[in-house]
Write an enzyme that holds these catalytic residues in place. Structure first.
Site, PDB file in Angstrom:
ATOM      1  N   CYS A 291       0.838  -1.205   0.000  1.00 47.80           N
ATOM      2  CA  CYS A 291       0.000   0.000   0.000  1.00 47.80           C
ATOM      3  C   CYS A 291       0.874   1.257   0.000  1.00 47.80           C
ATOM      4  O   CYS A 291       1.614   1.499   0.954  1.00 47.80           O
ATOM      5  CB  CYS A 291      -0.933  -0.021   1.204  1.00 47.80           C
ATOM      6  N   CYS A 294       0.099   3.797   2.721  1.00 47.62           N
ATOM      7  CA  CYS A 294       0.552   3.264   4.019  1.00 47.62           C
ATOM      8  C   CYS A 294       2.021   3.581   4.235  1.00 47.62           C
ATOM      9  O   CYS A 294       2.434   3.896   5.360  1.00 47.62           O
ATOM     10  CB  CYS A 294       0.327   1.747   4.081  1.00 47.62           C
TER      11      CYS A 294
END
Length: 364
Positions: A291, A294
């Protein structure tokens, strides 16, 4: 201005409280300060152990409250027991007559105040007819006049075994128990004797016995109340100590200023439970290595952990702990859940570092 004066007053009170705790550290264990102690523990403070105190003897506290009238008490008699008849003996009519004659002689001796001779004659009557409750009860009454209450009680007990409705047996035993200071037992016997065959002697004895018996009963009730209060305080102290131990144990499971990695549902449950026991906010961060957002927010999350050391920062990789992600219905990453006292209070979806810190400050 009034607000400032009020705030200064509160600050002054807080300063006095802290000074009191400094001068006497055990002051923090006062039950009225339990909220303050819990707050300090939630911040990771080290609380001094509860001082050990000598247990209070409840009996010593109230024994002196009893003011009994013991002016007529006598020293317990420890003479060898008088002869008793054989309860299994076969008694003939002649033996009954002879026993009755011995009893008559005993009554003559009693009228002449020759009590030892009366006891001898009544003993002869008992040996001749051991099935007669009245012989035992009469000897008991004479032994009572000789200030031998224990001997009188033995004879009265025997009389009552033979005849459970022996008014004289209850009367003599009640009076003998009163001579020994057995006030409650004496009152019980005398009340039964009064119901079976009341006389003035019983009434006079009750006037002395009953006040003492009531004082003892009041004392017992007071003792029981104090004992109950003592047990309640002991139980409360135990609960407090257990709660403090749980908080200390929970604090040892948390890492102030660090992000704690979560790898299983059981591990998450333990950390959330520890956060709840210490009244701390927990932030649950779901992430994934693939991600991009993230990777952007993770360093921010780590820095926030250092900035808010009393907040519990948890981190879950959804690929490594899919069961945890599933139980929280995570549909995208990064996702942040805010948990306080075991309940979800807020959430943030996406890499919004401003919203993340704002929520932490709001719920801390």
């Amino acid at each position: 201005m009034e607000t400032e004066i009020m705030e200064r007053g509160k600050i002054g009170e807080l300063r006095q409280l802290i000074e009191a705790c400094k001068s006497n550290p055990s002051f923090i264990h006062d039950p009225s300060l339990s909220f303050f102690k819990s707050y300090l523990l939630s911040l990771g403070a080290r609380i001094p152990p509860h001082p050990k105190t000598e247990p209070v003897d409840v009996d010593d506290m109230v024994e002196s409250d009893i003011d009994l009238d013991d002016s007529d008490l006598v020293e317990p008699d420890n003479d060898p027991p008088h002869k008793m008849g054989d309860p299994s003996a076969q008694v003939t009519p002649d033996m009954i007559d002879a026993a009755q004659l011995a009893k008559s002689r005993a009554l003559d001796y009693i009228s002449q105040n020759k009590l030892d001779q009366a006891v001898d004659q009544l003993t002869e009557a008992i040996l001749l007819n051991p099935h007669s409750a009245i012989h035992y009860a009469t000897r008991a009454s004479v032994l009572l006049k000789l200030n031998k209450p224990n001997a009188a009680i033995r004879d009265a007990d025997t009389a009552l075994k033979i005849n459970q409705d022996s008014a004289k047996g209850y009367k003599v035993r009640g009076m003998a128990r009163a001579m020994l200071g057995l006030w409650e037992e004496a009152a019980s016997d005398l009340h039964v004797a009064s119901e079976l065959d009341y006389d003035e002697d019983i009434g006079m004895a009750l006037k002395k016995v009953e006040p003492n018996a009531r004082k003892i009963q009041d004392h017992r009730r007071k003792y029981e109340r104090l004992q109950k209060h003592k047990e309640e305080k002991r139980a409360e102290l135990k609960r407090q100590q257990e709660a403090e131990a749980q908080v200390q144990e929970a604090l040892s499971a948390l890492k102030d200023g660090q992000v704690i990695g979560i790898h299983s549902a059981g591990e998450l449950e333990k950390k959330l439970s520890a956060a709840s026991k210490t009244s701390r906010l927990a932030v649950l961060y779901f992430t994934a290595t693939w991600c991009g957002p993230c990777r952007f927010i993770s360093p921010v999350y780590t820095s926030l952990a250092g900035k808010y050391p009393k907040v519990v920062f948890l981190k879950v990789d959804i690929d490594k702990a899919p069961d945890v992600a599933g139980s929280w219905n995570v549909s995208s990453v990064p996702t942040f859940f805010f948990i306080k006292n075991g309940k979800e209070v807020d959430s943030v979806v996406g890499a919004d570092n401003n919203a993340l810190e704002r929520k932490i400050a709001q719920h801390e």
